[in-house]
Scaffold this motif. Structure first.
Motif, short mmCIF file in Angstrom:
data_model
loop_
_atom_site.label_atom_id
_atom_site.label_comp_id
_atom_site.label_asym_id
_atom_site.label_seq_id
_atom_site.Cartn_x
_atom_site.Cartn_y
_atom_site.Cartn_z
N LEU A 178 44.56 23.55 19.58
CA LEU A 178 43.89 24.65 20.17
C LEU A 178 44.71 25.60 21.10
N ARG A 179 44.00 26.90 21.48
CA ARG A 179 44.82 27.57 22.49
C ARG A 179 44.07 27.56 23.77
N PHE A 180 44.38 27.78 25.08
CA PHE A 180 44.02 27.85 26.07
C PHE A 180 44.13 28.98 27.13
N ILE A 181 43.09 29.54 27.56
CA ILE A 181 43.03 30.60 28.89
C ILE A 181 42.84 29.56 29.96
N VAL A 182 43.95 29.77 30.95
CA VAL A 182 43.73 28.81 32.14
C VAL A 182 43.55 29.76 33.42
N THR A 183 42.29 29.51 34.11
CA THR A 183 41.85 30.31 35.25
C THR A 183 42.32 29.52 36.47
N LEU A 184 43.18 30.17 37.38
CA LEU A 184 43.75 29.52 38.60
C LEU A 184 42.81 29.35 39.65
N GLN A 185 41.83 30.38 39.83
CA GLN A 185 41.10 30.29 41.05
C GLN A 185 39.94 30.54 40.87
N ASN A 186 38.71 30.05 41.06
CA ASN A 186 37.24 30.34 41.32
C ASN A 186 36.87 31.09 42.35
N ALA A 249 46.90 32.77 27.84
CA ALA A 249 46.95 33.55 28.86
C ALA A 249 46.69 32.70 30.20
N PHE A 250 47.19 33.36 31.25
CA PHE A 250 46.62 32.75 32.80
C PHE A 250 45.92 33.80 33.36
N GLU A 251 44.85 33.35 34.17
CA GLU A 251 43.84 34.30 34.62
C GLU A 251 43.94 34.07 36.39
N LEU A 252 43.95 34.96 37.11
CA LEU A 252 44.08 34.66 38.59
C LEU A 252 42.86 34.26 39.16
N VAL A 253 41.64 34.82 39.02
CA VAL A 253 40.57 34.53 39.50
C VAL A 253 39.36 34.74 38.70
N ASN A 254 38.40 33.84 38.79
CA ASN A 254 37.14 33.86 38.03
C ASN A 254 36.13 34.66 39.00
N PRO A 294 50.81 36.10 28.78
CA PRO A 294 49.83 37.44 28.95
C PRO A 294 48.89 36.80 30.21
N ILE A 295 48.77 37.75 31.00
CA ILE A 295 48.10 37.57 32.26
C ILE A 295 46.88 38.48 32.26
N LEU A 296 45.88 37.79 33.18
CA LEU A 296 44.52 38.51 33.53
C LEU A 296 44.33 38.66 35.01
N LEU A 297 43.72 39.71 35.40
CA LEU A 297 43.16 39.52 36.80
C LEU A 297 41.93 38.72 37.12
N GLY A 298 41.11 39.01 35.96
CA GLY A 298 39.79 38.44 36.07
C GLY A 298 38.67 39.29 36.29
N ASP A 299 37.42 39.11 35.95
CA ASP A 299 36.24 40.07 35.89
C ASP A 299 36.10 40.16 37.48
N LEU A 300 35.92 41.43 37.74
CA LEU A 300 35.55 42.09 39.12
C LEU A 300 34.17 42.30 39.19
N ARG A 325 51.99 43.06 29.70
CA ARG A 325 51.29 41.70 29.35
C ARG A 325 49.81 41.47 29.93
N LEU A 326 49.36 42.63 30.41
CA LEU A 326 48.03 42.65 31.06
C LEU A 326 46.87 42.80 29.90
N VAL A 327 46.00 41.78 29.99
CA VAL A 327 44.71 41.82 29.39
C VAL A 327 43.53 41.98 30.23
N TRP A 328 42.83 43.10 29.91
CA TRP A 328 41.47 43.34 30.78
C TRP A 328 40.40 42.43 30.17
N THR A 329 39.52 42.13 31.19
CA THR A 329 38.35 41.31 30.80
C THR A 329 37.07 41.62 31.58
N ALA A 330 35.99 41.07 31.08
CA ALA A 330 34.85 41.33 31.84
C ALA A 330 33.91 39.99 31.35
#
Length: 466
Positions: A178-186, A249-254, A294-300, A325-330
């Motif tokens: 499988l593949r993973f998206i890892v969120t670093l901070q909630n 991808a790694f995501e900074l904040v959920n 790739p990197i994500l900031l996270g949903d704002l 390398r930025l991916v936008w998310t919502a």
């Protein structure tokens, strides 16, 4: 995830093993690899195929919708402004565009450490069974939190790194990893803070995890406090994590919420400027420099006014190498309604349209990081039935109806919330629940129609790899 998570974790604490603040299990040890054999007369002959260790449980093979073993890291493929970019990865020597409807196992690392069992093999078996259950559902991608439930110490970061490395190694043993998206901070309540029952807005004001200190006063990088920067550095120092191609991808904040402690959610003024200059830009830069994915900031979360222009401004100011390398998310949640014309749908999707505008205007890939359906006036029931979901309605309203001529949003990467693994059967009659949030978005165990609709959407050609 929503504040409903706090309810679940308070209730679940009655049944879950204790998670003490300071006393944690000893970190896993990893044997030192044997040195390479000395060169000899046959060194120029082709190397024999490398045999992978067997997974710790039965590995379901040839699962429809699950991707082959990757040749390299996933990468961002930008588009010209006006269109969305996409994610791509090489399989068997050819580039493949990544389309998917994934699943959430947000609390998997915490469950492995505290409920996986006393030995590494026990934990491997739990990881293997959980991954295989996701694969059998047809979800090629899993989003999870890269921390334990309670954070705030260097010891917690070491344990989270241990569990993530174990999970990735077990995944690598699968024929179809499988593949993973890892969120670093909630940011939200229920998981990933020193007081895990509270959001960052309600942490101790003296703590570096208190939202104002975290985002505006350097708390995110306070050394030795179990901070976001320390987590990035710890993961980057572990080759088993930093070099794993299964991480998309790694995501900074959920769900980074600015309403209460960052310029009152207005996106402008001195505090908003500090948020960009002291958190967004340096944190993304650190993540991009230390990890190759790739990197994500996270949903704002914030007000609608100036949302698009303010996000565009800081994205355009990023170094070109980082922006590439930025991916936008919502995230989008709707309510069950008798008609798709219900005004609640417009309220649920206005921000989605804004986020798609941002991504299109800059040619960024777009990920719908959480997609779920709440049931109004439904009491949260952890891993129980009761709340009925109309996922056909959810998918039609948010993603667009099926059919070759149907008008759809240009979304080809999404992750469904609510499909937790309740009562996952382990060896010896033991059971464990992973990824169940305990709110009305959870798909009940007695909803076969909803689960069939999930299987159908994952087989839809717009969400299958080419």
């Amino acid at each position: 995830m929503r504040l409903f998570l706090a309810f679940f974790f308070i209730v679940a604490a009655c049944d879950a093993p204790s998670r003490p603040d300071a006393v944690l299990p000893a970190p896993l040890t990893h044997p030192t690899p044997a040195p390479p054999s000395p060169s000899n007369l046959h060194a120029n002959l082709p190397s024999p195929p490398v045999s992978r260790p067997h997974p710790a449980c039965s590995d379901t093979r040839d699962t429809p919708g699950i991707w082959p073993r990757p040749d390299g890291f996933a990468r961002v493929v930008p588009a010209k402004p006006g269109a969305l970019g996409h994610l791509e990865q090489d399989f068997a020597g050819r580039p493949v565009r990544l389309r998917f409807v994934g699943a959430h196992l947000f609390d998997l690392l915490d469950k492995l450490l505290y409920e996986g069992g006393p030995t590494e093999l026990d934990r491997r078996r739990v990881a293997c069974i959980a991954l295989d259950a996701v694969a059998r559902s047809g979800a090629p991608v899993v989003r999870l939190w890269g921390s334990l439930k309670q954070t705030g110490s260097s010891t917690e970061i070491k344990h989270a790194a241990d569990m993530l490395a174990l999970l990735l190694d077990e995944n690598a043993r699968r024929e179809q990893p499988l593949r993973f998206i890892v969120t670093l901070q909630n940011h939200q309540a229920g998981y990933g803070a020193p007081d895990s029952t509270r959001s960052l807005d309600d942490q101790d004001p003296k703590s570096p995890f208190f939202a104002k200190r975290f985002y505006l006063e350097g708390g995110w990088k306070q050394a030795g406090a179990g901070s976001l920067a320390d987590r990035i550095e710890a993961f980057a120092a572990r080759p088993a994590i930093a070099e794993d191609r299964a991480i998309l991808a790694f995501e900074l904040v959920n769900e980074l919420d600015t309403f209460r402690n960052v310029a009152r959610g207005t996106w402008d003024g001195p505090e908003a400027g500090v948020w960009v200059s002291e958190f967004v830009q340096p944190a993304l830069r650190l993540l991009g420099e230390r990890l190759p994915h790739p990197i994500l900031l996270g949903d704002l979360r914030g007000h609608e006014a100036a949302y698009v222009s303010s996000q565009r401004a800081w994205i355009e100011a990023l170094p070109a190498s980082l922006r590439a390398r930025l991916v936008w998310t919502a995230h989008v949640y709707t309510a069950v309604a008798p008609s798709g014309n219900d005004p609640s749908f417009a309220r649920a999707t206005w921000k989605l349209e804004k986020d798609l505008t941002i991504a299109r205007s800059l040619g960024l890939p777009f990920l719908l990081g959480e997609l779920g359906q709440h049931v109004p006036r439904s009491a949260p029931r952890f891993c129980q039935g009761g709340a009925r979901h109309d996922l056909g309605q959810l998918f039609d309203v948010v993603l667009g109806p099926a059919g070759p001529r149907a008008e759809r949003r240009p979304i080809e990467a999404a992750i469904l919330w609510g499909e937790g693994l309740c009562d996952l059967d382990l060896e010896g009659g033991r059971r464990i629940s992973i990824g169940a949030g305990g709110d009305s978005a959870d798909i009940g165990p007695d909803e076969p129609a909803a689960r069939e609709r999930i299987r159908e959407i994952r087989q839809d050609p717009r969400f299958r790899v080419e």
